[in-house]
Design a protein around this motif. Structure first.
Motif, PDB file in Angstrom:
ATOM      1  N   PRO A 335      41.327  32.280  31.823  1.00 28.65           N
ATOM      2  CA  PRO A 335      41.196  30.831  31.604  1.00 28.65           C
ATOM      3  C   PRO A 335      42.227  29.977  32.319  1.00 28.65           C
ATOM      4  O   PRO A 335      42.242  28.766  32.155  1.00 28.65           O
ATOM      5  CB  PRO A 335      41.376  30.704  30.080  1.00 28.65           C
ATOM      6  N   GLN A 336      43.123  30.600  33.121  1.00 29.59           N
ATOM      7  CA  GLN A 336      44.148  29.836  33.828  1.00 29.59           C
ATOM      8  C   GLN A 336      44.292  30.328  35.261  1.00 29.59           C
ATOM      9  O   GLN A 336      43.786  31.401  35.621  1.00 29.59           O
ATOM     10  CB  GLN A 336      45.496  29.957  33.103  1.00 29.59           C
ATOM     11  N   GLN A 337      45.003  29.532  36.077  1.00 29.84           N
ATOM     12  CA  GLN A 337      45.352  29.991  37.414  1.00 29.84           C
ATOM     13  C   GLN A 337      46.242  31.230  37.274  1.00 29.84           C
ATOM     14  O   GLN A 337      46.985  31.354  36.300  1.00 29.84           O
ATOM     15  CB  GLN A 337      46.120  28.906  38.181  1.00 29.84           C
ATOM     16  N   PRO A 362      27.610  38.725  32.653  1.00 35.12           N
ATOM     17  CA  PRO A 362      28.630  38.776  31.600  1.00 35.12           C
ATOM     18  C   PRO A 362      28.052  39.344  30.308  1.00 35.12           C
ATOM     19  O   PRO A 362      26.847  39.205  30.033  1.00 35.12           O
ATOM     20  CB  PRO A 362      29.029  37.305  31.420  1.00 35.12           C
ATOM     21  N   HIS A 363      28.902  39.977  29.522  1.00 30.48           N
ATOM     22  CA  HIS A 363      28.477  40.463  28.214  1.00 30.48           C
ATOM     23  C   HIS A 363      28.027  39.296  27.353  1.00 30.48           C
ATOM     24  O   HIS A 363      28.568  38.193  27.440  1.00 30.48           O
ATOM     25  CB  HIS A 363      29.637  41.177  27.507  1.00 30.48           C
ATOM     26  N   GLU A 364      27.054  39.540  26.510  1.00 34.19           N
ATOM     27  CA  GLU A 364      26.636  38.534  25.543  1.00 34.19           C
ATOM     28  C   GLU A 364      27.559  38.588  24.332  1.00 34.19           C
ATOM     29  O   GLU A 364      28.129  39.615  24.018  1.00 34.19           O
ATOM     30  CB  GLU A 364      25.186  38.767  25.129  1.00 34.19           C
ATOM     31  N   ASN A 370      33.804  36.960  28.776  1.00 29.05           N
ATOM     32  CA  ASN A 370      34.489  36.770  30.059  1.00 29.05           C
ATOM     33  C   ASN A 370      34.544  38.060  30.857  1.00 29.05           C
ATOM     34  O   ASN A 370      35.277  38.153  31.851  1.00 29.05           O
ATOM     35  CB  ASN A 370      35.910  36.255  29.837  1.00 29.05           C
ATOM     36  N   THR A 371      33.773  39.075  30.461  1.00 35.50           N
ATOM     37  CA  THR A 371      33.787  40.381  31.132  1.00 35.50           C
ATOM     38  C   THR A 371      32.374  40.749  31.579  1.00 35.50           C
ATOM     39  O   THR A 371      31.416  40.592  30.827  1.00 35.50           O
ATOM     40  CB  THR A 371      34.325  41.476  30.191  1.00 35.50           C
ATOM     41  N   ILE A 405      44.790  33.962  42.247  1.00 31.60           N
ATOM     42  CA  ILE A 405      43.446  34.083  41.688  1.00 31.60           C
ATOM     43  C   ILE A 405      43.143  32.772  40.973  1.00 31.60           C
ATOM     44  O   ILE A 405      43.716  32.492  39.909  1.00 31.60           O
ATOM     45  CB  ILE A 405      43.343  35.262  40.699  1.00 31.60           C
ATOM     46  N   PRO A 406      42.262  31.938  41.528  1.00 30.87           N
ATOM     47  CA  PRO A 406      41.977  30.644  40.892  1.00 30.87           C
ATOM     48  C   PRO A 406      41.383  30.819  39.489  1.00 30.87           C
ATOM     49  O   PRO A 406      40.806  31.858  39.163  1.00 30.87           O
ATOM     50  CB  PRO A 406      40.964  29.994  41.843  1.00 30.87           C
ATOM     51  N   VAL A 407      41.538  29.802  38.657  1.00 31.79           N
ATOM     52  CA  VAL A 407      41.033  29.835  37.298  1.00 31.79           C
ATOM     53  C   VAL A 407      39.533  30.146  37.287  1.00 31.79           C
ATOM     54  O   VAL A 407      38.776  29.646  38.141  1.00 31.79           O
ATOM     55  CB  VAL A 407      41.330  28.492  36.588  1.00 31.79           C
ATOM     56  N   GLN A 408      39.123  30.993  36.371  1.00 28.17           N
ATOM     57  CA  GLN A 408      37.725  31.403  36.175  1.00 28.17           C
ATOM     58  C   GLN A 408      37.173  32.258  37.313  1.00 28.17           C
ATOM     59  O   GLN A 408      35.988  32.597  37.308  1.00 28.17           O
ATOM     60  CB  GLN A 408      36.810  30.181  35.964  1.00 28.17           C
ATOM     61  N   TYR A 409      38.012  32.626  38.283  1.00 27.14           N
ATOM     62  CA  TYR A 409      37.547  33.537  39.337  1.00 27.14           C
ATOM     63  C   TYR A 409      37.404  34.936  38.733  1.00 27.14           C
ATOM     64  O   TYR A 409      38.295  35.427  38.044  1.00 27.14           O
ATOM     65  CB  TYR A 409      38.549  33.573  40.495  1.00 27.14           C
TER      66      TYR A 409
END
Length: 427
Positions: A335-337, A362-364, A370-371, A405-409
């Motif tokens: 969730p962050q840079q 992504p997993h439900e 987030n995986t 690694i940019p956020v949410q990448y």
């Protein structure tokens, strides 16, 4: 209850009425004097006041324990017994329900229980290793008390610890079998179109305009060469500095495996059981390591580029990742840079932009949302057909290199060697 009593020491009462007096033996008097210097001069300075969540009977137990420590004829056995009662009761409070719902006052109670037990354990110069472990548990599970006194107590105790002994065969608990990807010792080939840009010490403005604002990954070189860890750290150095310390360890090759679990063990046992044993895998991954072990924290810095964020330096989360070759972080997003600094060994990474999320499955559900469900290096394309068209960027991160690694990448990580990385999460 008598007020204003000072902490008992070698020059005070004999404690003759107890078979185990709370007065140090002459050989332990120097250690006890050093510990006394860390504590309030009187019992009232301990600040044993708590919120309504803590029962008055528990507060009374803490006060009685403090009276024994600060009294002139207290019993070491009684002091230790009371502190363990407090720890047992507060441990139950810490482990009921979700961690985020635990009242901080109970974490303070637990920390005081750890402090009092540690003082009892090393009061006569013995059980120093157990006292350090007790303080570590207080640092991990408790709240900060008396200006982080538990960390300062460990600093006093560490010179009195015996050198860690490597366990003999059969002395350590057998861990779960390691799942090593076939050919994991081979260095993967990186295709030219997938390579991540590498730059040497770009200016803050150039990094901001070309990577931070457009949210593009980049490998930075030369920006951490001056950090002491780049020259000092090795497996043996970490063992020497932190071998006696108790830390959380993730057991298993990846956190999505069914047999994955978490446990507490000493750094020395972790190195013997997982780093030096090529048939097993475990990962030391936690954000408290550098606060817990300042000898390691002083060897790293904060990347200058973090100043481009919105928060203060205290808002940056610093994580440690230490494990053997073959350990995998499944494809996930944070969730962050993130600045991922490689200190020891190499890591193989795949990155995908947030725009590729639909192709990454992504997993439900909330827990692993987030995986990704996809095994990046051995994908099941029958179950996840869109993954074949997902556009990846890949790299091998070597010591001294920093990956932005940019956020949410999305990123997938596999250690090619015994590896120690430090990541900085910032906004």
């Amino acid at each position: 209850m008598p007020g204003g009593k000072e902490l008992s020491g070698p020059a005070q009462g004999s404690g003759a009425q107890s078979p185990t007096p709370l007065v140090p033996a002459p050989s332990a008097s120097t250690l006890w004097a050093d510990l006394q210097a860390l504590l309030p001069r009187t019992r009232e300075g301990l600040q044993l006041d708590f919120g309504e969540a803590v029962e008055s009977s528990v507060v009374l137990l803490l006060q009685q324990t403090a009276d024994l420590l600060y009294g002139e004829g207290g019993s070491l056995n009684s002091c230790l017994r009371l502190s363990e009662i407090v720890l047992d009761y507060s441990w139950e409070k810490l482990n009921i329900g979700k961690w985020r719902d635990v009242d901080k006052e109970w974490r303070r109670v637990y920390a005081y229980g750890c402090l009092f037990k540690a003082l009892c354990l090393c009061h006569d110069g013995g059980a120093v290793a157990e006292a350090v472990r007790t303080c570590d548990l207080g640092l991990l599970m408790g709240a900060s008390i008396l200006d982080n006194v538990l960390a300062r107590v460990i600093g006093v105790l560490q010179p009195h610890l015996p050198r860690p002994k490597r366990p003999m065969a059969g002395d350590v608990k057998e861990p779960l079998p390691k799942k090593i990807r076939p050919g994991s010792e081979d260095v993967p080939a990186i295709k030219a179109p997938e390579r991540i840009v590498r730059l040497r010490c770009p200016s803050l403005e150039y990094f901001r305009d070309n990577f931070l604002l457009p949210q593009k990954p980049v490998i930075l070189e030369g920006v951490v060469d001056h950090w002491p860890c780049m020259k000092k750290w090795s497996v043996e150095y970490i063992r020497r500095v932190a071998g006696s310390r108790t830390v959380p360890v993730e057991v298993g090759s990846r956190y999505t495996d069914e047999e994955w679990s978490q446990t507490l063990m000493s750094v020395d046992d972790f190195i013997s059981q997982y780093i030096e044993n090529e048939n097993h895998t475990g990962y030391l991954a936690q954000h408290q390591l550098f606060d817990q072990i300042p000898e390691l924290k002083q060897d790293i810095g904060i990347p200058d580029y973090c100043c481009l964020g919105k928060g203060e330096e205290d808002d940056i989360t610093v994580n440690a990742w230490f494990g053997p070759a073959g350990t995998i972080s499944p494809l996930h997003q944070d969730p962050q840079q993130n600045f991922l600094v490689q200190v020891l060994g190499r890591k193989y990474l795949h990155l995908y932009s947030p725009a590729q999320s639909e192709k990454l499955y992504p997993h439900e559900g909330h827990l692993l949302h987030n995986t990704s469900q996809v095994d990046v290096e051995e994908p099941d394309l029958a179950s996840f057909p869109q993954f074949e068209t997902a556009e990846a960027q890949t790299c091998i991160l070597s010591p001294g290199q920093v990956l932005f690694i940019p956020v949410q990448y999305w990123h997938y990580v596999r250690a090619l060697d015994t590896s120690f990385s430090v990541s900085f999460w910032w906004s």
